[in-house]
Design a protein around this motif. Sequence first.
Motif, PDB file in Angstrom:
ATOM      1  N   THR A 161      -6.162   1.562   2.414  1.00 19.29           N
ATOM      2  CA  THR A 161      -4.910   0.692   2.916  1.00 19.29           C
ATOM      3  C   THR A 161      -5.467  -0.697   3.334  1.00 19.29           C
ATOM      4  O   THR A 161      -4.783  -1.730   3.102  1.00 19.29           O
ATOM      5  CB  THR A 161      -4.095   1.418   4.013  1.00 19.29           C
ATOM      6  OG1 THR A 161      -3.748   2.595   3.415  1.00 19.29           O
ATOM      7  CG2 THR A 161      -2.879   0.596   4.599  1.00 19.29           C
ATOM      8  N   GLN A 166      -2.610   6.619   0.781  1.00 21.43           N
ATOM      9  CA  GLN A 166      -3.908   6.015   0.698  1.00 21.43           C
ATOM     10  C   GLN A 166      -4.550   6.366   2.029  1.00 21.43           C
ATOM     11  O   GLN A 166      -3.973   6.387   3.199  1.00 21.43           O
ATOM     12  CB  GLN A 166      -3.804   4.259   0.469  1.00 21.43           C
ATOM     13  CG  GLN A 166      -3.313   4.031  -0.898  1.00 21.43           C
ATOM     14  CD  GLN A 166      -3.198   2.653  -0.911  1.00 21.43           C
ATOM     15  OE1 GLN A 166      -2.849   1.983  -0.206  1.00 21.43           O
ATOM     16  NE2 GLN A 166      -3.695   2.170  -2.107  1.00 21.43           N
ATOM     17  N   HIS A 181      -6.664  -2.695   0.631  1.00 23.95           N
ATOM     18  CA  HIS A 181      -5.342  -3.162  -0.177  1.00 23.95           C
ATOM     19  C   HIS A 181      -4.628  -4.416   0.604  1.00 23.95           C
ATOM     20  O   HIS A 181      -4.262  -5.202  -0.196  1.00 23.95           O
ATOM     21  CB  HIS A 181      -4.372  -1.909  -0.448  1.00 23.95           C
ATOM     22  CG  HIS A 181      -3.319  -2.193  -1.378  1.00 23.95           C
ATOM     23  ND1 HIS A 181      -3.397  -1.967  -2.647  1.00 23.95           N
ATOM     24  CD2 HIS A 181      -2.343  -2.890  -1.078  1.00 23.95           C
ATOM     25  CE1 HIS A 181      -2.376  -2.027  -3.086  1.00 23.95           C
ATOM     26  NE2 HIS A 181      -1.562  -2.661  -2.357  1.00 23.95           N
ATOM     27  N   PRO A 192       0.687  -1.255   0.072  1.00 26.89           N
ATOM     28  CA  PRO A 192       0.075   0.036   0.122  1.00 26.89           C
ATOM     29  C   PRO A 192       0.990   1.506   0.215  1.00 26.89           C
ATOM     30  O   PRO A 192       2.062   1.304   0.545  1.00 26.89           O
ATOM     31  CB  PRO A 192      -0.724  -0.215   1.333  1.00 26.89           C
ATOM     32  CG  PRO A 192       0.027  -1.159   2.226  1.00 26.89           C
ATOM     33  CD  PRO A 192       0.684  -2.095   1.295  1.00 26.89           C
ATOM     34  N   TRP A 220       0.465  -2.566   9.782  1.00 27.01           N
ATOM     35  CA  TRP A 220      -0.362  -3.199   8.873  1.00 27.01           C
ATOM     36  C   TRP A 220      -1.159  -4.202   9.588  1.00 27.01           C
ATOM     37  O   TRP A 220      -2.506  -4.242   9.240  1.00 27.01           O
ATOM     38  CB  TRP A 220       0.735  -4.058   7.896  1.00 27.01           C
ATOM     39  CG  TRP A 220       1.101  -3.277   6.733  1.00 27.01           C
ATOM     40  CD1 TRP A 220       0.843  -1.955   6.545  1.00 27.01           C
ATOM     41  CD2 TRP A 220       1.985  -3.549   5.596  1.00 27.01           C
ATOM     42  NE1 TRP A 220       1.772  -1.424   5.401  1.00 27.01           N
ATOM     43  CE2 TRP A 220       2.465  -2.645   4.955  1.00 27.01           C
ATOM     44  CE3 TRP A 220       2.697  -4.788   5.453  1.00 27.01           C
ATOM     45  CZ2 TRP A 220       3.368  -2.574   3.985  1.00 27.01           C
ATOM     46  CZ3 TRP A 220       3.645  -4.850   4.562  1.00 27.01           C
ATOM     47  CH2 TRP A 220       3.906  -3.852   3.892  1.00 27.01           C
TER      48      TRP A 220
END
Length: 175
Positions: A128, A123, A131, A119, A158
């Motif tokens: 994100t 974004q 993604h 990502p 993440w």
Amino acid sequence: MIGHNQGPSLEGGYSYRRHVWTKARRDLLPTLPIEILRRRVARAKTLGLPYKTYASVRAASGHDVVAFLFSNNALQMLRKGDAPNAQRRAQLAKATPIALAHAPFNPDELPFEITAKAPGLVQSWTATRDHLRAPILGENLPRDGVLVIAESPLEAEWCAIAGLAGTISAAILQT
């Protein structure tokens, strides 16, 4: 009550209630049979994770680690022409590897079957999240079984963004 933040009770008996609650939670935790414990230690060793790390991820998510999500950074592939670290590549292949490519790499340049672009920085949170989840959902993997291998602080986020099992530093993986 307006403005109440659900903090500790100011009523009498708070410490006793906390003691009883702590004891009840401790009693709820199961004592694992030795066979299950041995199996989990072996699984942690297979994945190349320290048992304490594996057990904490498993306890937090409630599921086994079935996949690793990482970027080319975790492979130490930082420039075009860099070859992946063979030991790290073999280590990450012990669970379903999902590789994300940061620029200047393209997903097809990473030596794994499941690849996608990492990502971008600009974004939105939702973009994100979607993604990061796309390659996981595309393979019908449970999100709470995917462990993020983070090489940078950006990648460490993440897990929270996509609702994954956990995050560990790439340095923790045993080689």
